[in-house]
Design a protein around this motif. Structure first.
Motif, PDB file in Angstrom:
ATOM      1  N   THR A  30       0.691  -1.149  -0.050  1.00 47.57           N
ATOM      2  CA  THR A  30      -0.005  -0.027  -0.017  1.00 47.57           C
ATOM      3  C   THR A  30       0.985   1.286   0.045  1.00 47.57           C
ATOM      4  O   THR A  30       0.492   2.139  -0.696  1.00 47.57           O
ATOM      5  N   GLN A  55      -8.934  -5.152   2.408  1.00 51.22           N
ATOM      6  CA  GLN A  55      -8.829  -4.394   3.803  1.00 51.22           C
ATOM      7  C   GLN A  55      -8.928  -2.939   3.465  1.00 51.22           C
ATOM      8  O   GLN A  55      -8.970  -2.106   4.614  1.00 51.22           O
ATOM      9  N   HIS A  57      -7.011  -0.656   2.990  1.00 53.33           N
ATOM     10  CA  HIS A  57      -5.949   0.422   3.715  1.00 53.33           C
ATOM     11  C   HIS A  57      -5.542   1.674   2.769  1.00 53.33           C
ATOM     12  O   HIS A  57      -5.083   2.754   3.241  1.00 53.33           O
ATOM     13  N   GLU A  61      -6.462   4.781   4.900  1.00 52.92           N
ATOM     14  CA  GLU A  61      -5.163   4.834   5.653  1.00 52.92           C
ATOM     15  C   GLU A  61      -4.214   5.753   4.868  1.00 52.92           C
ATOM     16  O   GLU A  61      -3.744   6.680   5.584  1.00 52.92           O
TER      17      GLU A  61
END
Length: 311
Positions: A30, A55, A57, A61
């Motif tokens: 990522t 997920q 991310h 994130e």
């Protein structure tokens, strides 16, 4: 392993599609996707990031964006065949650069956790992402796909769509074995789906501390040797180094790419080096730009001493 052939989409000028792939988790996929995307945007490239990891991310994130609403058109619905509309409706703008580049995102949706099961029940599931991205021809210079940490049907969709691969690795005890296994498994998938060989742009060691420990130095030297190739193993050069850096976490917390958040950081230059490699592959840069860069730091086996217990 069969020899590499021309990239699958060599006849198409743009976008150049790159899968960021490793079946191991925690190797920095990522961060590599977000950082390289930001560096491409800085270079003036129209860049799209695809958050294919359930997920999510990359979306939430690394880039500070909201997940797509599962009750509205989204990437998961497009892959499952539940949204037949244009892919452009699913894209979110993250940022623009003074050089004219842009960074757009196909964001994560919580429904991605159900997509694998739905794809297994679909016809020709491996081609779903390809069809979605083909609608964007001419809109972008580069597409980077943040793949799941597994070789499942979602990753297969990325391999079918991609021209080439970036492979993040760690200088750890299991990294080299996992790397060999990954290359072998990708070749099997290419053969099973009758795909031309994807271009292996190179590997990017990351998520490690400096100074290197004895075992990390030993494993880094092994990665250097792997990058040379030996006849049975194709050369897979190291493109840049991405050690752990506080600036990356700070950039994530701010929702900015590293090249925007701290453009003078050494790790920002590492992302720029990777972006240059991708621009060269796309025919958007000259080889003398790469030749002008300082050489990468190398770790040779002769300079590494590791005790038996560390191996």
């Amino acid at each position: 392993m069969p020899p590499k052939t021309a990239p699958a989409h060599a006849a198409l000028t743009f976008p150049r599609i790159t899968a960021v792939l490793n079946q191991k988790g925690g190797v920095g996929k990522t961060g590599l996707t977000a950082g390289t995307g930001g560096a491409l945007c800085e270079r003036g490239r129209r860049t799209l990031l695809v958050d294919l990891d359930p997920q999510g991310h990359l979306t939430t994130e690394a880039l500070g964006l909201d997940e797509a609403d599962p009750n509205k058109p989204n990437l998961a619905a497009a892959l499952a065949g539940e949204f037949p509309g244009p892919t452009s409706e699913l894209i979110v703008r993250h940022s623009q650069s003074e050089s004219g580049g842009c960074l757009d995102v196909l964001p994560h949706c919580v429904s991605m956790f159900l997509v694998v099961r739905k794809l297994h029940a679909a016809r020709s599931p491996e081609h779903r992402l390809t069809r979605a991205l083909q609608q964007l021809e001419g809109m972008y210079d580069h597409v980077l796909i943040d793949c799941p940490p597994s070789l499942d049907v979602l990753t297969d969709t990325a391999l079918v769509a991609a021209d080439g691969m970036l492979i993040p690795v760690q200088p750890s005890n299991t990294s080299l074995r996992a790397l060999r296994l990954l290359i072998e498994q990708v070749a099997v998938i290419e053969d099973e789906l009758e795909l031309p060989r994807r271009e292996l742009h190179g590997m990017v060691p990351g998520v490690y501390r400096r100074p290197l420990s004895g075992i990390a130095r030993y494993k880094m030297a092994e990665l250097e040797e792997y990058g040379v190739g030996d006849g049975d193993v194709p050369p897979l050069p190291i493109l840049a180094h991405l050690p752990l850096a506080a600036a990356v976490e700070e950039a994530w917390l701010s929702g900015q790419t590293l090249t925007d958040y701290q453009p003078s950081a050494p790790i920002a230059d590492a992302y720029r080096r990777i972006a240059l490699h991708l621009d060269l592959a796309a025919g958007l840069a000259r080889s003398d730009e790469l030749a002008a860069l300082p050489p990468l730091e190398t770790v040779t086996p002769e300079t590494v001493t590791v005790g038996a217990g560390e191996r």
